[in-house]
Motif scaffolding. Structure first.
Motif, PDB file in Angstrom:
ATOM      1  N   ILE A 159       7.278 -70.887 -22.717  1.00  0.00           N
ATOM      2  CA  ILE A 159       6.548 -69.690 -22.832  1.00  0.00           C
ATOM      3  C   ILE A 159       6.720 -69.040 -24.099  1.00  0.00           C
ATOM      4  O   ILE A 159       5.748 -68.724 -24.844  1.00  0.00           O
ATOM      5  N   GLY A 160       8.034 -68.852 -24.641  1.00  0.00           N
ATOM      6  CA  GLY A 160       8.352 -68.309 -25.775  1.00  0.00           C
ATOM      7  C   GLY A 160       7.714 -69.028 -27.003  1.00  0.00           C
ATOM      8  O   GLY A 160       7.355 -68.629 -27.961  1.00  0.00           O
ATOM      9  N   GLY A 161       7.641 -70.400 -27.105  1.00  0.00           N
ATOM     10  CA  GLY A 161       7.197 -71.233 -27.906  1.00  0.00           C
ATOM     11  C   GLY A 161       5.660 -70.962 -28.147  1.00  0.00           C
ATOM     12  O   GLY A 161       5.069 -71.110 -29.181  1.00  0.00           O
ATOM     13  N   ALA A 162       5.240 -71.004 -27.003  1.00  0.00           N
ATOM     14  CA  ALA A 162       3.675 -71.003 -26.889  1.00  0.00           C
ATOM     15  C   ALA A 162       3.322 -69.587 -27.535  1.00  0.00           C
ATOM     16  O   ALA A 162       2.224 -69.446 -28.289  1.00  0.00           O
ATOM     17  N   GLU A 163       3.818 -68.522 -27.305  1.00  0.00           N
ATOM     18  CA  GLU A 163       3.716 -67.230 -27.912  1.00  0.00           C
ATOM     19  C   GLU A 163       3.833 -67.241 -29.384  1.00  0.00           C
ATOM     20  O   GLU A 163       2.952 -66.538 -30.091  1.00  0.00           O
ATOM     21  N   GLU A 164       5.004 -67.911 -29.873  1.00  0.00           N
ATOM     22  CA  GLU A 164       5.191 -68.016 -31.303  1.00  0.00           C
ATOM     23  C   GLU A 164       4.016 -68.984 -32.018  1.00  0.00           C
ATOM     24  O   GLU A 164       3.675 -68.500 -32.936  1.00  0.00           O
ATOM     25  N   ILE A 165       3.583 -70.072 -31.289  1.00  0.00           N
ATOM     26  CA  ILE A 165       2.499 -70.697 -32.015  1.00  0.00           C
ATOM     27  C   ILE A 165       1.218 -69.917 -31.812  1.00  0.00           C
ATOM     28  O   ILE A 165       0.175 -69.815 -32.899  1.00  0.00           O
ATOM     29  N   SER A 166       0.976 -68.925 -30.838  1.00  0.00           N
ATOM     30  CA  SER A 166      -0.258 -67.853 -30.904  1.00  0.00           C
ATOM     31  C   SER A 166      -0.148 -66.991 -32.035  1.00  0.00           C
ATOM     32  O   SER A 166      -1.114 -66.888 -32.719  1.00  0.00           O
ATOM     33  N   ARG A 167       1.090 -66.537 -32.349  1.00  0.00           N
ATOM     34  CA  ARG A 167       1.195 -65.524 -33.323  1.00  0.00           C
ATOM     35  C   ARG A 167       0.943 -66.445 -34.680  1.00  0.00           C
ATOM     36  O   ARG A 167       0.506 -65.823 -35.699  1.00  0.00           O
ATOM     37  N   ARG A 168       1.265 -67.577 -34.877  1.00  0.00           N
ATOM     38  CA  ARG A 168       0.953 -68.635 -36.031  1.00  0.00           C
ATOM     39  C   ARG A 168      -0.657 -68.516 -36.482  1.00  0.00           C
ATOM     40  O   ARG A 168      -1.081 -68.789 -37.207  1.00  0.00           O
ATOM     41  N   LEU A 169      -1.284 -68.528 -35.132  1.00  0.00           N
ATOM     42  CA  LEU A 169      -2.753 -68.485 -35.115  1.00  0.00           C
ATOM     43  C   LEU A 169      -3.395 -67.285 -35.399  1.00  0.00           C
ATOM     44  O   LEU A 169      -4.747 -67.190 -35.049  1.00  0.00           O
ATOM     45  N   GLY A 170      -2.575 -66.192 -35.551  1.00  0.00           N
ATOM     46  CA  GLY A 170      -3.255 -64.700 -35.914  1.00  0.00           C
ATOM     47  C   GLY A 170      -3.076 -63.893 -34.608  1.00  0.00           C
ATOM     48  O   GLY A 170      -3.770 -62.914 -34.654  1.00  0.00           O
ATOM     49  N   TYR A 171      -2.850 -64.511 -33.350  1.00  0.00           N
ATOM     50  CA  TYR A 171      -2.933 -63.515 -32.096  1.00  0.00           C
ATOM     51  C   TYR A 171      -1.645 -62.506 -32.284  1.00  0.00           C
ATOM     52  O   TYR A 171      -0.372 -63.061 -32.432  1.00  0.00           O
ATOM     53  N   ALA A 172      -1.911 -61.335 -31.912  1.00  0.00           N
ATOM     54  CA  ALA A 172      -1.084 -60.201 -32.521  1.00  0.00           C
ATOM     55  C   ALA A 172      -0.826 -59.499 -31.069  1.00  0.00           C
ATOM     56  O   ALA A 172       0.092 -58.590 -30.887  1.00  0.00           O
ATOM     57  N   GLY A 173      -1.145 -59.988 -29.991  1.00  0.00           N
ATOM     58  CA  GLY A 173      -0.930 -59.235 -28.527  1.00  0.00           C
ATOM     59  C   GLY A 173       0.109 -59.563 -28.015  1.00  0.00           C
ATOM     60  O   GLY A 173       1.144 -60.243 -28.491  1.00  0.00           O
TER      61      GLY A 173
ATOM     62  N   ARG B 214      -0.027 -75.445 -37.214  1.00  0.00           N
ATOM     63  CA  ARG B 214       0.785 -74.295 -36.938  1.00  0.00           C
ATOM     64  C   ARG B 214       1.716 -74.568 -35.691  1.00  0.00           C
ATOM     65  O   ARG B 214       2.870 -73.977 -35.979  1.00  0.00           O
ATOM     66  N   ALA B 215       1.743 -75.436 -35.058  1.00  0.00           N
ATOM     67  CA  ALA B 215       2.432 -75.522 -33.716  1.00  0.00           C
ATOM     68  C   ALA B 215       3.417 -76.725 -34.170  1.00  0.00           C
ATOM     69  O   ALA B 215       4.481 -76.443 -33.307  1.00  0.00           O
ATOM     70  N   ARG B 216       3.386 -77.560 -34.957  1.00  0.00           N
ATOM     71  CA  ARG B 216       4.333 -78.683 -35.112  1.00  0.00           C
ATOM     72  C   ARG B 216       5.937 -78.248 -35.254  1.00  0.00           C
ATOM     73  O   ARG B 216       6.701 -78.594 -34.825  1.00  0.00           O
ATOM     74  N   PRO B 217       6.231 -77.220 -36.344  1.00  0.00           N
ATOM     75  CA  PRO B 217       7.589 -76.626 -36.295  1.00  0.00           C
ATOM     76  C   PRO B 217       8.038 -76.333 -35.119  1.00  0.00           C
ATOM     77  O   PRO B 217       9.163 -76.718 -34.654  1.00  0.00           O
TER      78      PRO B 217
ATOM     79  N   ASN C 138       7.272 -85.277 -14.441  1.00  0.00           N
ATOM     80  CA  ASN C 138       7.054 -84.034 -14.200  1.00  0.00           C
ATOM     81  C   ASN C 138       6.469 -83.358 -15.495  1.00  0.00           C
ATOM     82  O   ASN C 138       6.969 -83.955 -16.540  1.00  0.00           O
ATOM     83  N   ALA C 139       5.951 -82.265 -15.319  1.00  0.00           N
ATOM     84  CA  ALA C 139       5.471 -81.368 -16.593  1.00  0.00           C
ATOM     85  C   ALA C 139       5.226 -80.025 -16.207  1.00  0.00           C
ATOM     86  O   ALA C 139       5.047 -79.559 -15.284  1.00  0.00           O
ATOM     87  N   MET C 140       5.436 -79.384 -17.343  1.00  0.00           N
ATOM     88  CA  MET C 140       5.072 -77.806 -17.302  1.00  0.00           C
ATOM     89  C   MET C 140       3.993 -77.719 -18.797  1.00  0.00           C
ATOM     90  O   MET C 140       4.352 -78.375 -19.774  1.00  0.00           O
ATOM     91  N   ALA C 141       3.492 -76.342 -18.599  1.00  0.00           N
ATOM     92  CA  ALA C 141       2.685 -76.150 -19.917  1.00  0.00           C
ATOM     93  C   ALA C 141       2.402 -74.633 -19.957  1.00  0.00           C
ATOM     94  O   ALA C 141       2.550 -73.970 -18.776  1.00  0.00           O
ATOM     95  N   ALA C 142       2.109 -74.201 -20.976  1.00  0.00           N
ATOM     96  CA  ALA C 142       1.917 -72.697 -21.159  1.00  0.00           C
ATOM     97  C   ALA C 142       0.693 -72.458 -22.222  1.00  0.00           C
ATOM     98  O   ALA C 142       0.503 -73.379 -23.265  1.00  0.00           O
ATOM     99  N   PRO C 143      -0.253 -71.602 -22.056  1.00  0.00           N
ATOM    100  CA  PRO C 143      -1.087 -71.125 -23.083  1.00  0.00           C
ATOM    101  C   PRO C 143      -0.911 -70.606 -24.326  1.00  0.00           C
ATOM    102  O   PRO C 143      -0.072 -70.075 -24.724  1.00  0.00           O
ATOM    103  N   ILE C 144      -1.686 -71.548 -25.401  1.00  0.00           N
ATOM    104  CA  ILE C 144      -1.827 -71.129 -26.636  1.00  0.00           C
ATOM    105  C   ILE C 144      -2.974 -70.180 -26.944  1.00  0.00           C
ATOM    106  O   ILE C 144      -4.021 -70.689 -26.699  1.00  0.00           O
ATOM    107  N   ARG C 145      -2.820 -69.309 -27.679  1.00  0.00           N
ATOM    108  CA  ARG C 145      -4.127 -68.099 -27.857  1.00  0.00           C
ATOM    109  C   ARG C 145      -4.373 -67.961 -29.194  1.00  0.00           C
ATOM    110  O   ARG C 145      -3.383 -68.185 -30.149  1.00  0.00           O
ATOM    111  N   ALA C 146      -5.655 -67.822 -29.604  1.00  0.00           N
ATOM    112  CA  ALA C 146      -6.006 -67.630 -30.997  1.00  0.00           C
ATOM    113  C   ALA C 146      -6.456 -66.053 -31.153  1.00  0.00           C
ATOM    114  O   ALA C 146      -5.838 -65.406 -30.514  1.00  0.00           O
TER     115      ALA C 146
END
Length: 248
Positions: free
Chosen positions: A234-248, A80-83, A195-203
């Protein structure tokens, strides 16, 4: 009832085959192509199927995850995340990784190199310490309080570079900031010059199941540059989360 039965058969076909075209679906359920096309269109409108990259092919959509709810998402997250990761790598220009929590480490599941990446190092399959990586900090930050305390209590936070955070109280302060801002940063804490940065992916239920990160050389991917690009990640992480079914 016949339409419902046919729709379920379509989902089973795509589950079994991975991808299928209208003609293939029509042949398997023994209907006219126009009927198969209407069934696929109705399922696509509800997010249960989606068109694959190859025109005319269909595959299961992420709406299936919303229905399943309790299904394990670990194997789904990379697909789900790859694209999205490809797009993030292009927009940010650096290497993008997906990582999950395993025991007391972050494990990298997938990687996409950005156009500006200067090395070909492959992080896939590598385990990295939670306290010294941006993905690790995200995964720690969103743990249940008791579980996070268990992981951090009485442990020695190894100093990997002069900038590694080794004080538990200071790390806890950073984790609280991650929960507030939705983004974690590391400045040469795992490796000198990285250096690096990261954001959460939700199910589906909102639990954090993975982290998406972007990393690059400190001379180019500076703290200031990362903060400028944080909304993109963060926007990308939110899109991946939606692809996993998270609607929040």
């Amino acid at each position: 009832m016949q339409s419902v039965d046919r729709a379920i058969s379509v989902l089973e076909i795509l589950s079994r085959r991975g991808e299928a075209g209208v003609s293939e679906v029509a042949a398997e359920i023994d209907v006219h192509k126009s009927t198969a096309f209407r069934l696929l269109g109705a399922l696509e409108a509800r997010g249960l199927v989606e068109q694959a990259e190859d025109r005319g092919k269909y595959r299961l959509g992420f709406g299936i995850i919303r229905l399943a709810g309790g299904v394990s998402t670990q194997m789904d997250v990379t697909q789900r995340a790859r694209p999205v990761c490809h797009r993030l790598a292009e927009e940010i220009g650096e290497t993008v990784n997906i990582a999950v929590l395993r025991s007391a480490y972050a494990v990298n599941l997938d990687q996409v190199r950005g156009p500006s990446a200067v090395t070909a190092y492959n992080w896939v399959g590598q385990i990295t310490p939670l306290h010294a990586t941006s993905s690790g900090k995200v995964l720690l930050a969103y743990l249940d309080d008791n579980e996070r305390s268990r992981l951090l209590s009485g442990v020695h936070l190894e100093s990997l570079t002069p900038r590694t955070v080794t004080d538990v109280d200071k790390l806890q302060e950073q984790l609280a900031e991650v929960r507030t801002t939705g983004c974690a940063y590391t400045l040469e804490e795992l490796e000198d010059g990285l250096n690096a940065m990261a954001a959460p992916i939700r199910a589906y239920h909102g639990e954090v199941v993975a982290a998406v990160s972007a990393s690059g050389p400190a001379y180019r991917f500076s703290g200031e540059r990362m903060r400028e690009l944080a909304p993109v990640l963060i926007g990308g992480a939110e899109e991946i989360s939606r692809r996993l079914g998270y609607a929040g």
